[in-house]
Write a protein that holds these residues in place. Structure first.
Motif, PDB file in Angstrom:
ATOM      1  N   ALA A 131       0.827  -1.213   0.000  1.00  0.00           N
ATOM      2  CA  ALA A 131       0.000   0.000   0.000  1.00  0.00           C
ATOM      3  C   ALA A 131       0.858   1.260   0.000  1.00  0.00           C
ATOM      4  CB  ALA A 131      -0.941   0.006   1.201  1.00  0.00           C
ATOM      5  N   ALA A 132       2.178   1.103   0.229  1.00  0.00           N
ATOM      6  CA  ALA A 132       3.074   2.265   0.222  1.00  0.00           C
ATOM      7  C   ALA A 132       3.323   2.782  -1.191  1.00  0.00           C
ATOM      8  CB  ALA A 132       4.407   1.910   0.874  1.00  0.00           C
ATOM      9  N   TYR A 133       3.100   1.942  -2.211  1.00  0.00           N
ATOM     10  CA  TYR A 133       3.369   2.371  -3.588  1.00  0.00           C
ATOM     11  C   TYR A 133       2.380   3.423  -4.066  1.00  0.00           C
ATOM     12  CZ  TYR A 133       6.729  -1.338  -4.873  1.00  0.00           C
ATOM     13  OH  TYR A 133       7.824  -2.138  -5.004  1.00  0.00           O
ATOM     14  N   TYR A 134       1.119   3.306  -3.610  1.00  0.00           N
ATOM     15  CA  TYR A 134       0.088   4.234  -4.092  1.00  0.00           C
ATOM     16  C   TYR A 134      -1.025   4.303  -3.042  1.00  0.00           C
ATOM     17  CZ  TYR A 134      -2.830   6.819  -7.324  1.00  0.00           C
ATOM     18  OH  TYR A 134      -3.573   7.809  -7.908  1.00  0.00           O
ATOM     19  N   GLY A 135      -1.413   5.507  -2.666  1.00  0.00           N
ATOM     20  CA  GLY A 135      -2.433   5.673  -1.621  1.00  0.00           C
ATOM     21  C   GLY A 135      -3.782   5.111  -2.032  1.00  0.00           C
ATOM     22  N   LEU A 136      -4.319   4.209  -1.210  1.00  0.00           N
ATOM     23  CA  LEU A 136      -5.624   3.619  -1.521  1.00  0.00           C
ATOM     24  C   LEU A 136      -6.731   4.472  -0.904  1.00  0.00           C
ATOM     25  CD1 LEU A 136      -4.843  -0.168  -0.900  1.00  0.00           C
ATOM     26  CD2 LEU A 136      -4.909   1.062  -3.086  1.00  0.00           C
TER      27      LEU A 136
ATOM     28  N   SER B 145      -4.752   6.879   5.440  1.00  0.00           N
ATOM     29  CA  SER B 145      -3.737   7.100   6.493  1.00  0.00           C
ATOM     30  C   SER B 145      -2.783   5.913   6.593  1.00  0.00           C
ATOM     31  CB  SER B 145      -4.404   7.313   7.857  1.00  0.00           C
ATOM     32  OG  SER B 145      -5.192   8.462   7.822  1.00  0.00           O
ATOM     33  N   TYR B 146      -3.348   4.713   6.470  1.00  0.00           N
ATOM     34  CA  TYR B 146      -2.495   3.516   6.513  1.00  0.00           C
ATOM     35  C   TYR B 146      -1.477   3.554   5.375  1.00  0.00           C
ATOM     36  CZ  TYR B 146      -1.133  -1.416   6.415  1.00  0.00           C
ATOM     37  OH  TYR B 146      -0.409  -2.590   6.416  1.00  0.00           O
ATOM     38  N   SER B 147      -1.965   3.864   4.151  1.00  0.00           N
ATOM     39  CA  SER B 147      -1.064   3.935   3.000  1.00  0.00           C
ATOM     40  C   SER B 147       0.028   4.974   3.258  1.00  0.00           C
ATOM     41  CB  SER B 147      -1.837   4.334   1.736  1.00  0.00           C
ATOM     42  OG  SER B 147      -2.894   3.451   1.482  1.00  0.00           O
ATOM     43  N   ALA B 148      -0.379   6.129   3.804  1.00  0.00           N
ATOM     44  CA  ALA B 148       0.601   7.193   4.072  1.00  0.00           C
ATOM     45  C   ALA B 148       1.631   6.745   5.103  1.00  0.00           C
ATOM     46  CB  ALA B 148      -0.126   8.447   4.571  1.00  0.00           C
ATOM     47  N   SER B 149       1.169   6.037   6.146  1.00  0.00           N
ATOM     48  CA  SER B 149       2.107   5.606   7.194  1.00  0.00           C
ATOM     49  C   SER B 149       3.119   4.612   6.641  1.00  0.00           C
ATOM     50  CB  SER B 149       1.342   5.001   8.382  1.00  0.00           C
ATOM     51  OG  SER B 149       0.812   3.715   8.080  1.00  0.00           O
ATOM     52  N   LYS B 150       2.658   3.736   5.741  1.00  0.00           N
ATOM     53  CA  LYS B 150       3.571   2.719   5.202  1.00  0.00           C
ATOM     54  C   LYS B 150       4.517   3.328   4.175  1.00  0.00           C
ATOM     55  CE  LYS B 150       2.190  -0.516   7.868  1.00  0.00           C
ATOM     56  NZ  LYS B 150       3.073  -1.111   8.856  1.00  0.00           N
ATOM     57  N   ALA B 151       4.045   4.388   3.457  1.00  0.00           N
ATOM     58  CA  ALA B 151       4.923   5.101   2.531  1.00  0.00           C
ATOM     59  C   ALA B 151       6.028   5.825   3.319  1.00  0.00           C
ATOM     60  CB  ALA B 151       4.123   6.095   1.696  1.00  0.00           C
ATOM     61  N   ALA B 152       5.664   6.340   4.499  1.00  0.00           N
ATOM     62  CA  ALA B 152       6.663   7.020   5.339  1.00  0.00           C
ATOM     63  C   ALA B 152       7.759   6.033   5.746  1.00  0.00           C
ATOM     64  CB  ALA B 152       5.988   7.607   6.578  1.00  0.00           C
ATOM     65  N   LEU B 153       7.364   4.833   6.139  1.00  0.00           N
ATOM     66  CA  LEU B 153       8.369   3.848   6.568  1.00  0.00           C
ATOM     67  C   LEU B 153       9.256   3.414   5.408  1.00  0.00           C
ATOM     68  CD1 LEU B 153       6.527   1.500   9.107  1.00  0.00           C
ATOM     69  CD2 LEU B 153       7.783   3.620   9.507  1.00  0.00           C
ATOM     70  N   LYS B 154       8.644   3.262   4.219  1.00  0.00           N
ATOM     71  CA  LYS B 154       9.419   2.862   3.036  1.00  0.00           C
ATOM     72  C   LYS B 154      10.501   3.918   2.755  1.00  0.00           C
ATOM     73  CE  LYS B 154       8.770   2.121  -1.973  1.00  0.00           C
ATOM     74  NZ  LYS B 154       9.317   3.393  -2.467  1.00  0.00           N
ATOM     75  N   ALA B 155      10.089   5.193   2.734  1.00  0.00           N
ATOM     76  CA  ALA B 155      11.043   6.267   2.423  1.00  0.00           C
ATOM     77  C   ALA B 155      12.118   6.369   3.507  1.00  0.00           C
ATOM     78  CB  ALA B 155      10.294   7.598   2.279  1.00  0.00           C
ATOM     79  N   TYR B 156      11.714   6.216   4.769  1.00  0.00           N
ATOM     80  CA  TYR B 156      12.681   6.315   5.870  1.00  0.00           C
ATOM     81  C   TYR B 156      13.711   5.183   5.776  1.00  0.00           C
ATOM     82  CZ  TYR B 156      14.487   6.833  10.616  1.00  0.00           C
ATOM     83  OH  TYR B 156      15.307   7.015  11.696  1.00  0.00           O
ATOM     84  N   ALA B 157      13.216   3.974   5.503  1.00  0.00           N
ATOM     85  CA  ALA B 157      14.124   2.815   5.397  1.00  0.00           C
ATOM     86  C   ALA B 157      15.106   3.013   4.245  1.00  0.00           C
ATOM     87  CB  ALA B 157      13.319   1.532   5.191  1.00  0.00           C
ATOM     88  N   GLU B 158      14.608   3.496   3.113  1.00  0.00           N
ATOM     89  CA  GLU B 158      15.490   3.717   1.955  1.00  0.00           C
ATOM     90  C   GLU B 158      16.558   4.759   2.301  1.00  0.00           C
ATOM     91  OE1 GLU B 158      11.977   2.689  -1.300  1.00  0.00           O
ATOM     92  OE2 GLU B 158      12.456   4.774  -0.842  1.00  0.00           O
ATOM     93  N   GLY B 159      16.135   5.812   2.996  1.00  0.00           N
ATOM     94  CA  GLY B 159      17.076   6.874   3.357  1.00  0.00           C
ATOM     95  C   GLY B 159      18.153   6.391   4.309  1.00  0.00           C
ATOM     96  N   ILE B 160      17.759   5.722   5.390  1.00  0.00           N
ATOM     97  CA  ILE B 160      18.780   5.349   6.386  1.00  0.00           C
ATOM     98  C   ILE B 160      19.640   4.189   5.885  1.00  0.00           C
ATOM     99  CG2 ILE B 160      17.530   6.272   8.388  1.00  0.00           C
ATOM    100  CD1 ILE B 160      16.790   3.383   9.121  1.00  0.00           C
ATOM    101  N   ARG B 161      19.160   3.440   4.889  1.00  0.00           N
ATOM    102  CA  ARG B 161      19.990   2.358   4.337  1.00  0.00           C
ATOM    103  C   ARG B 161      21.308   2.932   3.780  1.00  0.00           C
ATOM    104  NH1 ARG B 161      19.706  -3.082   2.345  1.00  0.00           N
ATOM    105  NH2 ARG B 161      21.033  -3.321   0.530  1.00  0.00           N
ATOM    106  N   GLY B 162      21.179   4.017   3.021  1.00  0.00           N
ATOM    107  CA  GLY B 162      22.378   4.643   2.453  1.00  0.00           C
ATOM    108  C   GLY B 162      23.263   5.249   3.530  1.00  0.00           C
ATOM    109  N   TRP B 163      22.630   5.855   4.538  1.00  0.00           N
ATOM    110  CA  TRP B 163      23.381   6.494   5.627  1.00  0.00           C
ATOM    111  C   TRP B 163      24.174   5.456   6.438  1.00  0.00           C
ATOM    112  CZ3 TRP B 163      21.070   6.594  10.969  1.00  0.00           C
ATOM    113  CH2 TRP B 163      21.900   7.259  11.877  1.00  0.00           C
ATOM    114  N   LEU B 164      23.564   4.272   6.642  1.00  0.00           N
ATOM    115  CA  LEU B 164      24.182   3.283   7.528  1.00  0.00           C
ATOM    116  C   LEU B 164      25.090   2.289   6.809  1.00  0.00           C
ATOM    117  CD1 LEU B 164      21.060   2.600   9.789  1.00  0.00           C
ATOM    118  CD2 LEU B 164      23.210   3.667  10.521  1.00  0.00           C
ATOM    119  N   ALA B 165      24.972   2.211   5.469  1.00  0.00           N
ATOM    120  CA  ALA B 165      25.740   1.194   4.723  1.00  0.00           C
ATOM    121  C   ALA B 165      27.245   1.251   5.009  1.00  0.00           C
ATOM    122  CB  ALA B 165      25.459   1.330   3.225  1.00  0.00           C
TER     123      ALA B 165
END
Ligand SMILES: NC(=O)c1ccc[n+]([C@@H]2O[C@H](COP(=O)([O-])OP(=O)(O)OC[C@H]3O[C@@H](n4cnc5c(N)ncnc54)[C@H](OP(=O)(O)O)[C@@H]3O)[C@@H](O)[C@H]2O)c1
Length: 248
Positions: A136-141, A146-166
């Motif tokens: 549901a993070a790919y496109y808001g249903l 709100s659920y879609s938005a919350s999962k999109a937030a986690l997706k973006a956060y995970a992608e961001g910190i992956r590069g920072w922590l690598a």
């Protein structure tokens, strides 16, 4: 460590890791369910400790993060706890109080936990962080904005910190499941194609986490379809979503 271990996916993950004789820290609100799961995991060969509290109480979550850092951060942290709400049978809309609860749990407490674990793992130069998002993070249903938005937030956060922590030898994985049989899934409106058993989802997650995959998204047909929703012009995606019976 697994949050939301008392749920379907969290419980299946706990049993899957228990078979390898891991030391598990299991979190959930339901203390009885947690005790049952703990017994099962011990019988499968794991060492288990449990912690039961409401993660949407951000002061308590903050204290717990401090305790985890002081006691030694786990090798793998799976932030899995989450809730879903929807716009209702009559499409009357979400309630703000429920939206706040959802954001506190799905976004704030998850990011708080991951942030504190990330700093400790970065210093230790080892660890794996896993954030439970959703297709549901790919496109808001329209039925679950709100659920879609919350999962999109986690997706973006995970992608961001992956590069920072690598560079610090800390892996980050975002998990984007389609439909997995659970109370939450069954309560969600709309069709549920390609539904998986939680055990199958847990196996796919464990395998992907072991390889430090950036993204674990499944099952393939639904993942492919949802990915297109994100890249197509939004007017077309809106029509597809409506045609698929997810509201709008
Ligand atoms: N099932 C699906 O189709 C699907 C698809 C995509 C993503 N996901 C995600 O996968 C994760 C697990 O979902 P599930 O399907 O396994 O749902 P579930 O069976 O309903 O489990 C939800 C878990 O979250 C915990 N939880 C809920 N509110 C909490 C709170 N305030 N504080 C602490 N823990 C709380 C529950 O604990 P208690 O029961 O002890 O309260 C339970 O362990 C969620 O993040 C969900 O968004 C699920």
């Amino acid at each position: 460590m697994i949050t939301g271990a008392t749920g379907s996916i969290g419980g299946a993950l706990a049993r899957t890791y228990a078979k390898d004789g891991c030391s598990l820290v299991l979190q959930g609100r339901n203390a009885d369910q947690l005790a049952l799961l703990s017994k099962e995991c011990i019988a499968l060969g794991a060492d288990v400790s449990v912690v039961s509290f409401d993660l949407s109480d951000l002061e308590m979550t903050q204290r717990w993060c401090g305790e985890l850092v002081a006691g030694g951060v786990p090798d793998i942290v799976i932030a899995n706890a989450g809730i879903n709400i929807n716009t209702g049978a009559e499409q009357s809309g979400e309630q703000w109080s429920q939206m706040e609860d959802l954001l506190n749990l799905n976004v704030k407490s998850t990011m708080m936990l991951i942030h504190h674990m990330a700093l400790a793992m970065k210093q230790r130069k080892a660890g794996q962080l896993v954030l439970m998002s959703s297709l549901a993070a790919y496109y808001g249903l329209p039925v679950t904005p709100s659920y879609s938005a919350s999962k999109a937030a986690l997706k973006a956060y995970a992608e961001g910190i992956r590069g920072w922590l690598a560079p610090h030898n800390v892996g980050v994985t975002v998990v984007m499941p389609g439909y997995v049989s659970s109370d939450m899934c069954h309560a969600m409106p709309g069709p549920k194609p390609f539904m998986l058993a939680p055990e199958r989802a847990a196996k796919a997650i464990k395998q992907g986490v072991a390889k430090n995959r950036a993204r674990i998204s499944f099952p393939f047909p639904l993942n492919f379809g949802c990915w297109w929703l994100a890249v197509l012009p939004s007017a077309i995606s809106q029509r597809i979503v409506k045609w698929m019976n997810y509201g709008g």
